[in-house]
Design a protein around this motif. Structure first.
Motif, short mmCIF file in Angstrom:
data_model
loop_
_atom_site.label_atom_id
_atom_site.label_comp_id
_atom_site.label_asym_id
_atom_site.label_seq_id
_atom_site.Cartn_x
_atom_site.Cartn_y
_atom_site.Cartn_z
N TRP A 13 0.92 -1.11 -0.04
CA TRP A 13 -0.13 0.11 -0.16
C TRP A 13 0.90 1.17 0.11
CZ3 TRP A 13 -5.10 -0.94 3.33
CH2 TRP A 13 -5.86 -1.80 2.66
N SER B 183 1.43 1.64 -3.71
CA SER B 183 0.31 2.20 -4.54
C SER B 183 -0.08 3.58 -3.88
CB SER B 183 -1.02 1.40 -3.61
OG SER B 183 -0.78 0.11 -4.24
N GLY C 62 -2.82 2.75 -9.54
CA GLY C 62 -2.82 2.76 -8.24
C GLY C 62 -3.95 2.20 -7.36
N TYR D 136 -3.55 -1.61 -8.04
CA TYR D 136 -2.45 -2.46 -7.34
C TYR D 136 -2.73 -2.69 -5.90
CZ TYR D 136 0.85 -0.82 -11.04
OH TYR D 136 1.50 -0.74 -12.19
N ALA D 137 -3.65 -1.64 -5.26
CA ALA D 137 -4.02 -1.61 -3.73
C ALA D 137 -4.91 -2.94 -3.64
CB ALA D 137 -4.55 -0.32 -3.61
#
Length: 280
Positions: free
Chosen positions: A34, A37, A147, A150-151
């Motif tokens: 995170w 991200s 982003g 990805y998270a």
């Protein structure tokens, strides 16, 4: 930016080893993931400033990547203690396969019409840039898109990450209860990835100060440096170089995606080879 990324990734890997000992595999992977991200997402706001972009899209993302890098590898070691090369290769194959998906996602989101770059570079006219308002707008928006993706993927991956539990007698010998259902896997419930091999000289393991005084450290460090330079040059510049011969953006994205599975399989193969023949 690649140089700054490497520096902070190295720092993150060292920090990640310590964080792993405290938080266990799941939270370590999630914190690192995170953080990565957040760095990608914040670049949406910092893109107009080179130095702020360097901070968010290089330093912050690299620190998160380094911290998250350690958890799945250390976790895999507990499941394959006698085949650590293969374990690391399997984990890192995912790292190599990422471009198979995200090369396509980013390219088709940013440049869906496969438009050609039109603005020549002042120094090298053969190198061209985009000035299309739609492409420039979507380039900024792509940081929010990736982003967020990805998270979500990092959360799912972290929840699936579990170190091999100790034997029941070992885990409960001091009254500690094994907890593996939540994000936090207690240190008592997992095998230590460093001591899991059953070595009798674990207590004699050298510390960082002793390691940097050994010749083998510099051999390995130099090998990694030279290999990484070659890899970074190729991955960072292959598309720019290819654009000097063909302006087909989608074709170059496909080239990166086709290379990705070979990158992934090579990591598994070399990991297996390291177990079979030793790293030397």
């Amino acid at each position: 930016m690649s140089s700054v990324f490497l520096i902070f990734q190295a720092i993150g890997i060292n920090v990640g080893g310590q964080v792993y000992k405290v938080l266990g595999p799941r939270l370590t992977a999630l914190v690192g993931g995170w953080l990565f991200s957040v760095g990608v997402t914040l670049t949406y706001f910092t893109l107009d400033s080179f130095y702020l972009s360097l901070l968010t899209n290089s330093a912050l993302t690299a620190l998160g990547a380094g911290i998250g890098y350690t958890a799945p590898i250390a976790c895999a070691y507990t499941w394959l203690p006698e085949r650590t090369g293969l374990a690391a290769g399997i984990v890192l194959s995912g790292y190599g396969a990422g471009a198979l998906v995200f090369d396509q996602v980013q390219t088709f989101f940013i440049n869906p019409g496969n438009l050609d770059p039109t603005v020549p570079d002042d120094i090298d006219p053969s190198e061209k840039y985009y000035d299309n308002p739609g492409i420039l707008k979507r380039t900024r928006q792509s940081f929010l898109l990736t982003g967020g993706m990805y998270a979500v993927l990092q959360l799912i991956g972290s929840l699936l990450l579990v170190s091999r539990p100790c034997d029941a007698s070992e885990a409960n010998s001091d009254g500690n209860r094994t907890e593996t259902n939540g994000l936090l896997q207690s240190p008592e419930s997992q095998q230590n990835p460093i001591t899991r091999t059953g070595s009798d000289d674990v207590a004699d393991e050298p510390g960082p100060r002793q390691i940097i005084c050994r010749r083998i450290f510099y051999y390995l460090w130099s090998t990694f440096l030279l290999l990484d330079l070659a890899v970074l040059l190729m991955t960072s510049l292959y598309k720019s170089f290819g654009m000097t011969f063909s302006a087909d953006d989608h074709f170059h994205a496909i080239v990166g995606s086709v290379a990705s599975p070979f990158n992934s399989l090579a990591r598994i193969s070399w990991g297996y080879a390291a177990d079979r023949f030793t790293f030397k």
